[in-house]
Write an enzyme that holds these catalytic residues in place. Structure first.
Site, mmCIF file in Angstrom:
data_model
loop_
_atom_site.group_PDB
_atom_site.id
_atom_site.type_symbol
_atom_site.label_atom_id
_atom_site.label_comp_id
_atom_site.label_asym_id
_atom_site.label_seq_id
_atom_site.Cartn_x
_atom_site.Cartn_y
_atom_site.Cartn_z
ATOM 1 N N LYS A 38 -5.774 10.541 0.683
ATOM 2 C CA LYS A 38 -5.833 9.212 1.310
ATOM 3 C C LYS A 38 -7.060 8.503 0.761
ATOM 4 O O LYS A 38 -8.182 8.961 0.950
ATOM 5 C CB LYS A 38 -5.908 9.378 2.837
ATOM 6 C CG LYS A 38 -6.039 8.055 3.597
ATOM 7 C CD LYS A 38 -6.194 8.295 5.094
ATOM 8 C CE LYS A 38 -6.764 7.069 5.777
ATOM 9 N NZ LYS A 38 -7.175 7.320 7.163
ATOM 10 N N VAL A 97 -5.404 0.188 2.987
ATOM 11 C CA VAL A 97 -5.576 -1.260 2.865
ATOM 12 C C VAL A 97 -6.766 -1.559 1.958
ATOM 13 O O VAL A 97 -6.676 -2.386 1.035
ATOM 14 C CB VAL A 97 -5.757 -1.905 4.259
ATOM 15 C CG1 VAL A 97 -6.236 -3.352 4.139
ATOM 16 C CG2 VAL A 97 -4.441 -1.848 5.045
ATOM 17 N N SER A 114 -13.312 1.340 10.233
ATOM 18 C CA SER A 114 -12.559 1.468 8.983
ATOM 19 C C SER A 114 -13.209 0.676 7.856
ATOM 20 O O SER A 114 -13.650 -0.468 8.043
ATOM 21 C CB SER A 114 -11.132 0.961 9.192
ATOM 22 O OG SER A 114 -10.449 0.978 7.957
ATOM 23 N N ALA A 115 -13.214 1.284 6.678
ATOM 24 C CA ALA A 115 -13.704 0.593 5.478
ATOM 25 C C ALA A 115 -12.805 -0.595 5.123
ATOM 26 O O ALA A 115 -13.197 -1.440 4.316
ATOM 27 C CB ALA A 115 -13.779 1.576 4.306
ATOM 28 N N ASP A 116 -11.616 -0.680 5.745
ATOM 29 C CA ASP A 116 -10.761 -1.860 5.527
ATOM 30 C C ASP A 116 -11.507 -3.146 5.889
ATOM 31 O O ASP A 116 -11.328 -4.177 5.241
ATOM 32 C CB ASP A 116 -9.498 -1.793 6.411
ATOM 33 C CG ASP A 116 -8.515 -0.700 6.003
ATOM 34 O OD1 ASP A 116 -8.716 -0.069 4.945
ATOM 35 O OD2 ASP A 116 -7.543 -0.495 6.753
ATOM 36 N N LYS A 127 -3.237 -1.719 15.669
ATOM 37 C CA LYS A 127 -2.780 -0.947 16.828
ATOM 38 C C LYS A 127 -3.883 -0.868 17.858
ATOM 39 O O LYS A 127 -5.062 -0.808 17.513
ATOM 40 C CB LYS A 127 -2.467 0.479 16.385
ATOM 41 C CG LYS A 127 -1.204 0.605 15.614
ATOM 42 C CD LYS A 127 -0.736 2.058 15.656
ATOM 43 C CE LYS A 127 0.620 2.176 15.024
ATOM 44 N NZ LYS A 127 0.541 2.023 13.559
ATOM 45 N N GLU A 185 0.828 -1.217 0.000
ATOM 46 C CA GLU A 185 0.000 0.000 0.000
ATOM 47 C C GLU A 185 0.860 1.263 0.000
ATOM 48 O O GLU A 185 2.067 1.210 0.304
ATOM 49 C CB GLU A 185 -0.939 0.006 1.209
ATOM 50 C CG GLU A 185 -0.217 0.032 2.548
ATOM 51 C CD GLU A 185 -1.081 0.585 3.681
ATOM 52 O OE1 GLU A 185 -1.600 1.707 3.538
ATOM 53 O OE2 GLU A 185 -1.224 -0.087 4.709
ATOM 54 N N ASP A 225 -17.168 5.121 14.020
ATOM 55 C CA ASP A 225 -15.937 5.082 13.231
ATOM 56 C C ASP A 225 -15.418 3.650 13.100
ATOM 57 O O ASP A 225 -14.790 3.110 14.020
ATOM 58 C CB ASP A 225 -14.877 5.996 13.855
ATOM 59 C CG ASP A 225 -13.681 6.217 12.931
ATOM 60 O OD1 ASP A 225 -13.553 5.501 11.915
ATOM 61 O OD2 ASP A 225 -12.874 7.114 13.231
HETATM 62 N N1 PSU Z 1 -2.488 1.494 10.670
HETATM 63 C C1 PSU Z 1 -1.157 1.656 10.752
HETATM 64 N N2 PSU Z 1 -0.495 2.347 9.778
HETATM 65 C C2 PSU Z 1 -1.144 2.857 8.697
HETATM 66 C C3 PSU Z 1 -2.565 2.654 8.600
HETATM 67 C C4 PSU Z 1 -3.188 1.981 9.609
HETATM 68 O O1 PSU Z 1 -0.564 1.207 11.720
HETATM 69 O O2 PSU Z 1 -0.507 3.488 7.836
HETATM 70 C C5 PSU Z 1 -3.296 3.169 7.404
HETATM 71 C C6 PSU Z 1 -3.593 2.022 6.425
HETATM 72 O O3 PSU Z 1 -3.495 2.541 5.102
HETATM 73 C C7 PSU Z 1 -5.041 1.684 6.715
HETATM 74 C C8 PSU Z 1 -5.588 3.064 7.042
HETATM 75 O O4 PSU Z 1 -5.721 1.070 5.649
HETATM 76 O O5 PSU Z 1 -4.555 3.686 7.794
HETATM 77 C C9 PSU Z 1 -6.875 3.003 7.806
HETATM 78 O O6 PSU Z 1 -7.428 4.279 7.862
HETATM 79 P P1 PSU Z 1 -8.917 4.476 8.412
HETATM 80 O O7 PSU Z 1 -8.823 4.158 9.882
HETATM 81 O O8 PSU Z 1 -9.231 5.916 8.146
HETATM 82 O O9 PSU Z 1 -9.784 3.537 7.638
HETATM 83 MN MN MN Z 2 -12.472 5.988 10.143
#
Ligand code: PSU
Ligand code: MN
Length: 304
Positions: free
Chosen positions: A86, A106, A140-142, A159, A25, A138
């Site tokens: 992003k 991701v 994540s869309a992941d 994390k 990524e 909140d």
């Molecule tokens: N967690 C990490 N490092 C990162 C990310 C997450 O320890 O760089 C990044 C990854 O690209 C992940 C994104 O897909 O943050 C998730 O963001 P969000 O919580 O906004 O979906």
């Molecule tokens: Mn989010």
């Protein structure tokens, strides 16, 4: 092949020949780590995948195309430019229409890898259910992407800025296998274990590949999480990380951080609060995931 894809010759040759390819990524480069460590990490991770006998394919969006396999100039732009978007699933249409520069999370990296025919993707950590999600919503869309796109994501868990028990529950509900790689518990990124039990454990790349191949043969649209603990020598003391995360979360709350800014904000605060120790650990675990990802991609390629 989708006309929006621009696949590097090395990557398309490997895919055509059934040789192993590992997706990477770019949000981790543009929004996950500071310069210049981000650029060094990106180059080093590609080198590790090559050393293991696979082909790296770092993914990003630029000039109205999804690039799968980046040249060094684009890698450097992603590492240094201040205005990199992003990108998650919802952002793909708009960035491709505008021609802007975007780093894939991701979720977006899985989408691109799947379009290109890449089955394994290595990174640091996935997004998940945030603490307080019962109020903020909140998530994540992941996690949604893992439920709908058949790409295996090798990571060091997530994390503990996230609510890890809820993240595991969500993945279970959405039918995403979380495979502990040589471990019975979910790794917590900087720490080898979150203490949360996993239903699945596999100890070799071949065993992981067998699970992925069987899932693919069923035609499931889902991906998988391969949860690979940080190497012992690089793990950070839990108390130090817990304290940094608690401060970072309080700072985010005070500063009114919301939406897609939350994760990058917390990552940067943790690097500052640990005086860079978290960055060193982060780089070590990404390198370890790249190595394991390459081995799994090789084992999968051997299965045909
Ligand atoms: N967690 C990490 N490092 C990162 C990310 C997450 O320890 O760089 C990044 C990854 O690209 C992940 C994104 O897909 O943050 C998730 O963001 P969000 O919580 O906004 O979906
Ligand atoms: Mn989010």
């Amino acid at each position: 092949m989708n006309s929006l894809l621009s696949i590097a010759p090395e990557v398309s040759a490997a895919l055509a020949a059934g040789r192993p390819v590992v997706a990477l990524e770019s949000t981790i480069i543009s929004h996950g780590m500071p310069y210049p460590q981000n650029l060094e990490m990106a180059r080093r991770v590609e080198a590790i995948i090559r050393e293991e006998g696979a082909v790296p394919a770092t993914i990003a969006v630029a000039d109205n195309r999804i690039h799968v396999g980046l040249d060094d100039a684009l890698l450097e732009r992603l590492a240094t430019a201040k205005d990199v978007a992003k990108l998650s699933r919802r952002d793909m249409g708009a960035i491709l229409a505008s021609g802007g520069l975007g780093a894939t999370t991701v979720a977006a990296t899985m989408i691109a890898a799947n379009l290109a025919g890449i089955r394994v993707f290595a990174t640091g950590g996935i997004g998940g259910v945030h603490r307080g999600a019962e109020i903020s919503f909140d998530i994540s869309a992941d996690l949604e992407e893992l439920a709908r796109t058949p790409v295996a994501v090798v990571c060091a868990g997530a994390k503990s800025i996230l609510d890890l028990p809820k993240t595991l529950e969500y993945l279970e509900t959405r039918g995403v296998p979380v495979i502990g790689y040589g471990t019975d518990t979910l790794p917590a990124f900087f720490c080898r274990s979150s203490g949360l039990a996993l239903a699945l454990r596999r100890d070799t790349p071949e065993e992981v590949a067998a699970v992925l191949a069987a899932q693919a043969a069923l035609g499931f649209p889902a991906g998988a999480v391969i949860a690979n603990p940080i190497p012992e020598a690089h793990a950070l003391p839990e108390a130090e990380i817990d304290a940094a995360i608690a401060s970072a979360l309080a700072d985010a709350d005070r500063d009114g951080i919301a939406g897609k800014a939350v994760t990058p904000y917390l990552l940067a605060r943790i690097v500052a609060l640990t005086e860079g120790r978290s960055l060193t650990a982060n780089i070590a675990l990404v390198e370890n995931n790249a190595r394991v990802g390459a081995r799994i991609a090789k084992a999968l390629a051997a299965l045909g």
